[in-house]
Write a protein that holds these residues in place. Structure first.
Motif, short mmCIF file in Angstrom:
data_model
loop_
_atom_site.label_atom_id
_atom_site.label_comp_id
_atom_site.label_asym_id
_atom_site.label_seq_id
_atom_site.Cartn_x
_atom_site.Cartn_y
_atom_site.Cartn_z
N LEU A 20 0.83 -1.21 0.00
CA LEU A 20 0.00 0.00 0.00
C LEU A 20 0.87 1.26 0.00
O LEU A 20 0.57 2.23 -0.70
CB LEU A 20 -0.93 -0.02 1.21
N ALA A 21 1.95 1.22 0.78
CA ALA A 21 2.86 2.37 0.80
C ALA A 21 3.56 2.53 -0.54
O ALA A 21 3.78 3.66 -1.01
CB ALA A 21 3.88 2.19 1.92
N LEU A 22 3.92 1.42 -1.17
CA LEU A 22 4.55 1.49 -2.48
C LEU A 22 3.59 2.06 -3.51
O LEU A 22 3.99 2.89 -4.36
CB LEU A 22 5.02 0.10 -2.91
N ALA A 23 2.34 1.65 -3.47
CA ALA A 23 1.35 2.18 -4.41
C ALA A 23 1.19 3.69 -4.25
O ALA A 23 1.06 4.42 -5.24
CB ALA A 23 0.01 1.48 -4.20
N ASP A 24 1.23 4.18 -3.01
CA ASP A 24 1.16 5.63 -2.79
C ASP A 24 2.36 6.33 -3.41
O ASP A 24 2.24 7.43 -3.96
CB ASP A 24 1.10 5.92 -1.29
N LEU A 25 3.54 5.71 -3.30
CA LEU A 25 4.75 6.31 -3.85
C LEU A 25 4.72 6.34 -5.38
O LEU A 25 5.06 7.37 -5.99
CB LEU A 25 5.98 5.53 -3.38
N TYR A 48 15.00 2.18 -9.39
CA TYR A 48 15.44 1.33 -8.29
C TYR A 48 16.12 0.07 -8.82
O TYR A 48 15.74 -0.45 -9.89
CB TYR A 48 14.25 0.92 -7.40
N THR A 49 17.08 -0.42 -8.05
CA THR A 49 17.64 -1.73 -8.35
C THR A 49 16.65 -2.80 -7.91
O THR A 49 15.77 -2.56 -7.07
CB THR A 49 18.99 -1.92 -7.64
N ILE A 50 16.80 -3.99 -8.48
CA ILE A 50 15.81 -5.04 -8.24
C ILE A 50 16.49 -6.35 -7.85
O ILE A 50 17.70 -6.54 -8.04
CB ILE A 50 14.94 -5.29 -9.48
N ARG A 122 11.42 -6.22 1.98
CA ARG A 122 11.39 -5.46 0.72
C ARG A 122 10.03 -5.57 0.05
O ARG A 122 9.52 -6.67 -0.11
CB ARG A 122 12.47 -5.99 -0.24
N PRO A 123 9.47 -4.46 -0.41
CA PRO A 123 8.25 -4.53 -1.22
C PRO A 123 8.54 -5.18 -2.57
O PRO A 123 9.69 -5.36 -2.96
CB PRO A 123 7.84 -3.06 -1.40
N LEU A 141 14.31 1.63 -1.29
CA LEU A 141 13.13 2.48 -1.27
C LEU A 141 13.14 3.41 -0.06
O LEU A 141 13.83 3.15 0.92
CB LEU A 141 11.87 1.62 -1.25
N PRO A 142 12.36 4.50 -0.10
CA PRO A 142 12.31 5.42 1.05
C PRO A 142 11.82 4.72 2.31
O PRO A 142 11.07 3.73 2.25
CB PRO A 142 11.33 6.50 0.59
N ALA A 143 12.19 5.26 3.44
CA ALA A 143 11.82 4.67 4.73
C ALA A 143 10.31 4.60 4.91
O ALA A 143 9.80 3.69 5.57
CB ALA A 143 12.45 5.46 5.87
N ARG A 144 9.56 5.55 4.32
CA ARG A 144 8.11 5.53 4.50
C ARG A 144 7.46 4.32 3.83
O ARG A 144 6.32 3.96 4.15
CB ARG A 144 7.50 6.82 3.96
#
Length: 221
Positions: A20-25, A48-50, A122-123, A141-144
């Motif tokens: 959910l946080a990733l979707a917001d980003l 981002y690296t994967i 990790r998301p 990814l960001p801390a949020r």
């Protein structure tokens, strides 16, 4: 329950919170994957690296782990986390992590990736293509996105998980609160969670172990 079902109940809510946080980003950004470089780009500003997880084939209804995709010519450096998950499966008897391919009616990519997110911190992203979908972890990814969810979002995450999946409700609630840093009192009559900011959450269950009531008191921000 199987070992995988146990892991899923323990990690699905924290995994969902990260999604959910990733979707917001990411918002409505499109995506472009460069496997040679090990990078994914979203829109014009996010890169981002994967780490590869695996792929779904919609033609034959199967999941294929990235470490088992011998025809994909995937750089071994992109398989480190998938390899770690395979070793975790061997160590703890999780067959879904050690079998190269699985039928999607047994376990699909989202369920696998949600558990993987909970275990690795990790998301993940699911990118669709003609005939299937590719799943990969996102690094740095960001801390949020990676961190604990604010107390006010706890209700949202738990509600979505309990509605979407057939899981043991008590395991989901207790595991999620503990993973998010809440102090948890797990008693026969229910669960009480206390957050460091003073917020509280009380959950009661019916005779079948399902959540019957969820109430809380959030501290103003």
């Amino acid at each position: 329950m199987s070992s995988f079902d146990d892991l899923f109940a323990q990690h699905v809510a924290t995994g969902m919170a990260r999604q959910l946080a990733l979707a917001d980003l990411l918002g409505e950004r499109g995506w472009q994957l460069d496997l040679n470089a090990g990078l994914v780009t979203f829109g014009a500003d996010l890169r981002y690296t994967i780490q590869m997880i695996g792929t779904e084939s919609h033609s034959d209804g199967t999941w294929l782990w990235a470490w088992a995709n011998t025809g994909g010519n995937i750089d071994p450096s992109l398989l480190e986390l998938a390899g770690w998950l395979r070793e975790h499966g061997r160590l703890y008897g999780v067959r879904e992590f050690t079998e190269p391919s699985l039928r999607l009616d047994r376990v699909d990519g989202h369920r696998i990736a949600l558990v993987a997110s909970g275990l690795t911190g990790r998301p993940y992203y699911r990118g669709t293509y003609n005939g299937g979908a590719i799943f990969f972890h996102l690094e740095n990814l960001p801390a949020r996105v990676r961190g604990a969810v604010p107390p006010e979002k706890t209700f949202t995450v738990l509600g979505q998980v309990l509605q979407a999946f057939a899981v043991d409700h008590r395991t989901v609630v207790v595991s999620f609160l503990q993973q998010q840093g809440w102090r948890v009192d797990d008693a026969a009559h229910g669960v009480i969670g206390r957050h460091g900011d003073g917020s509280q959450l009380r959950v009661t269950f019916d005779h079948l172990g399902r959540v019957s009531d969820m109430t809380g008191q959030l501290q103003p921000r």
